[in-house]
Design a protein around this motif. Structure first.
Motif, PDB file in Angstrom:
ATOM      1  N   LEU A 132       0.846  -1.190   0.000  1.00  0.00           N
ATOM      2  CA  LEU A 132       0.000   0.000   0.000  1.00  0.00           C
ATOM      3  C   LEU A 132       0.884   1.243   0.000  1.00  0.00           C
ATOM      4  N   SER A 133       0.530   2.220  -0.813  1.00  0.00           N
ATOM      5  CA  SER A 133       1.237   3.496  -0.819  1.00  0.00           C
ATOM      6  C   SER A 133       0.207   4.619  -0.799  1.00  0.00           C
ATOM      7  N   GLY A 134       0.589   5.755  -0.193  1.00  0.00           N
ATOM      8  CA  GLY A 134      -0.299   6.906  -0.173  1.00  0.00           C
ATOM      9  C   GLY A 134      -1.125   7.057   1.074  1.00  0.00           C
ATOM     10  N   LEU A 135      -0.987   6.152   2.037  1.00  0.00           N
ATOM     11  CA  LEU A 135      -1.760   6.280   3.274  1.00  0.00           C
ATOM     12  C   LEU A 135      -1.061   7.284   4.192  1.00  0.00           C
ATOM     13  N   PRO A 136      -1.716   8.404   4.524  1.00  0.00           N
ATOM     14  CA  PRO A 136      -1.070   9.375   5.399  1.00  0.00           C
ATOM     15  C   PRO A 136      -1.031   8.880   6.838  1.00  0.00           C
ATOM     16  N   MET A 153      -5.269   6.255  -2.127  1.00  0.00           N
ATOM     17  CA  MET A 153      -4.074   5.427  -1.993  1.00  0.00           C
ATOM     18  C   MET A 153      -3.983   4.491  -3.186  1.00  0.00           C
ATOM     19  N   LYS A 154      -2.981   3.644  -3.169  1.00  0.00           N
ATOM     20  CA  LYS A 154      -2.799   2.688  -4.256  1.00  0.00           C
ATOM     21  C   LYS A 154      -2.256   1.377  -3.710  1.00  0.00           C
ATOM     22  N   TRP A 165     -12.765   1.341  -4.294  1.00  0.00           N
ATOM     23  CA  TRP A 165     -11.630   1.020  -5.154  1.00  0.00           C
ATOM     24  C   TRP A 165     -11.978   1.347  -6.597  1.00  0.00           C
ATOM     25  N   SER A 166     -10.960   1.495  -7.418  1.00  0.00           N
ATOM     26  CA  SER A 166     -11.167   1.742  -8.849  1.00  0.00           C
ATOM     27  C   SER A 166      -9.908   1.368  -9.610  1.00  0.00           C
ATOM     28  N   ARG A 211      -9.869   4.568  -2.135  1.00  0.00           N
ATOM     29  CA  ARG A 211     -10.347   5.850  -1.629  1.00  0.00           C
ATOM     30  C   ARG A 211     -11.043   5.608  -0.297  1.00  0.00           C
ATOM     31  N   LEU A 212     -10.487   6.183   0.763  1.00  0.00           N
ATOM     32  CA  LEU A 212     -11.040   6.007   2.106  1.00  0.00           C
ATOM     33  C   LEU A 212     -11.665   7.326   2.549  1.00  0.00           C
ATOM     34  N   THR A 213     -12.946   7.275   2.862  1.00  0.00           N
ATOM     35  CA  THR A 213     -13.662   8.451   3.342  1.00  0.00           C
ATOM     36  C   THR A 213     -13.993   8.265   4.818  1.00  0.00           C
TER      37      THR A 213
END
Length: 453
Positions: free
Chosen positions: A249-253, A264-265, A304-305, A337-339
């Motif tokens: 996983l990348s992009g998780l703050p 994220m990705k 996800w997409s 995409r986490l909301t």
């Protein structure tokens, strides 16, 4: 204690202990222990309890097959059915070959060059010649008789004797011709009968061969169906851990502000030497209220997409899309995409990541370790008249890295500290491990056969 350490303790046995995951889990073995519903009393108990519950959650995957074990024992084995199917196939092939030969034989009897047809034709021609010869002989006799009758009274004895002899000779020739005609007619009749009999016999043989081939085909279909049904009913091939299949996983703050959305990705990499027909990423976000023990998972919504797929809600089994035909050495990316709801309280959380696969031949497996990524949820700032220095929000680009090393635990680590306040968090972590078990350890092992979608 951070949530990562809490959850690591709870799921360590489920993630890293072969006796729990790769030895006892129904995803890898023939049987599984029954899950207990009694709350664990300490760290070690919680870890073991989480492993057992995870194992029990997966037991339902093969429950139907296990309850029918005795029924299968009374049925023919796969080997017997394969042998029967092979024999039925051979019998059908032989019947088809016999039918083709019979058809060719029948068609041969209908041809003009068929030996009996040639003989019948020759016999008919001979009978026709004999009939002509008899007609000529009869005419010669009639002519001789007429000549004798036409002798005048003045004819000499010699002339009368010659005429009488001519009549006698003609009569003998006519008799011979008549006998020859009778014999030729009988020969022609027999030759025709022989030809007709041969042709009728060939038609009957072809019809019989055709019927035999039809029955052989029905037997073959029944044998094939019995084998197919038995193969569908048999136990699935146990899944295997595949350490060369990774999901990162990348992009998780490090911090996500309530009311924000982060993207994220996931990168799934097939490090094996073969193509994996279909791969599913397992993604589970879990957080508990800071300073408390209440989970806030319901406040987090994952989608996800891909390049060809619009944003789609993650599955109830914690899957986020799939990758088809991932070749050896190749990788594929899936966006997440986490909301987080605006009313989410401050919380500490962890994201768990793994990947499972299933091939068209029924083989299956997945990454044996769960990659873990920490994050925190910060409360939405209250409105103020003056601007304040901004803090990191969910739109930041800071990423949390991890290695693929398995989670570890030290036996009795919590018990040795005398800390009982961690037990509720530990129980919550065990619950998280149960949720992981429902989807992480090869929940897709028979998905293709079950869903066909």
């Amino acid at each position: 204690m951070t949530l990562r350490r809490i959850v690591a303790t709870a799921v360590a046995a489920a993630v890293t202990t072969p006796a729990v995951l790769f030895g006892a889990s129904p995803a890898f073995a023939d049987s599984a222990p029954t899950a207990s519903v009694t709350a664990p009393a300490g760290a070690e108990d919680a870890a073991a309890h989480a492993g057992v519950l995870r194992n029990g959650a997966l037991a339902g995957k093969l429950r139907t097959g296990e309850t029918k074990a005795s029924e299968r024992a009374a049925k023919p084995s796969i080997e017997d059915l394969e042998k029967a199917a092979a024999e039925a196939q051979k019998a059908y092939d032989d019947a088809v070959a016999t039918e083709k030969a019979a058809l060719a034989a029948m068609e041969a009897t209908l041809a003009d060059d068929f030996p009996l047809a040639v003989a019948a034709k020759a016999a008919r021609e001979k009978a026709a010649d004999a009939a002509t010869a008899k007609t000529n002989a009869d005419q010669a006799l009639a002519d001789a008789e007429a000549a004798l009758a036409a002798l005048p009274e003045t004819a000499t004895p010699e002339e009368k004797a010659a005429a009488e002899k001519a009549v006698a000779d003609a009569a003998t020739a006519a008799g011979t011709a008549a006998a020859a005609k009778t014999a030729a007619d009988e020969a022609a009749k027999k030759a025709g009968t022989d030809l007709d009999d041969a042709r009728v016999a060939s038609v009957r043989a072809w019809g019989k061969a055709k019927e035999t081939a039809k029955k052989a085909l029905e037997t073959k279909k029944a044998a094939d169906k019995a084998l197919e049904d038995a193969l569908e009913e048999q136990e699935p091939v146990p899944c295997k851990p595949e350490s060369e299949l990774t999901a990162k996983l990348s992009g998780l703050p490090a911090k996500i502000t309530a009311g924000s959305t982060v993207e994220m990705k996931i990168r799934i990499t097939n490090g094996t030497d073969r193509t994996l027909d279909e791969v599913w990423p397992f993604v589970y976000f879990h957080a508990i209220e800071k300073g408390g023990y209440a989970p806030v998972d319901d406040h987090m919504h994952l989608q996800w997409s891909t390049a060809t797929q619009t944003w789609t809600d993650a599955g109830d089994d914690y899957t986020a899309g799939s990758v088809s035909a991932l070749k050896a050495g190749a990788h594929a990316d899936i966006k997440l995409r986490l909301t987080v709801d605006a009313d989410t309280p401050e919380a500490v959380g962890a994201a768990f990541l793994a990947a499972d696969y299933v091939n068209e031949d029924g083989s299956c497996g997945g990454s044996p370790e769960l990659a873990t990524y920490d994050f925190a949820v910060t409360a939405k700032p209250a409105p103020s008249a003056s601007p304040s220095p901004s803090t990191s929000t969910g739109t930041g680009t800071q990423t949390q890295t991890t290695t693929s090393q398995p989670l570890t635990t030290t036996s009795g680590s919590l018990a040795s500290t005398g800390s009982s306040s961690a037990l509720p968090q530990l129980a919550a972590a065990a619950g998280a491990a149960v949720a992981l078990g429902a989807g992480a350890v090869f929940a897709a092992r028979r998905r293709k056969a079950d869903s066909a979608s």
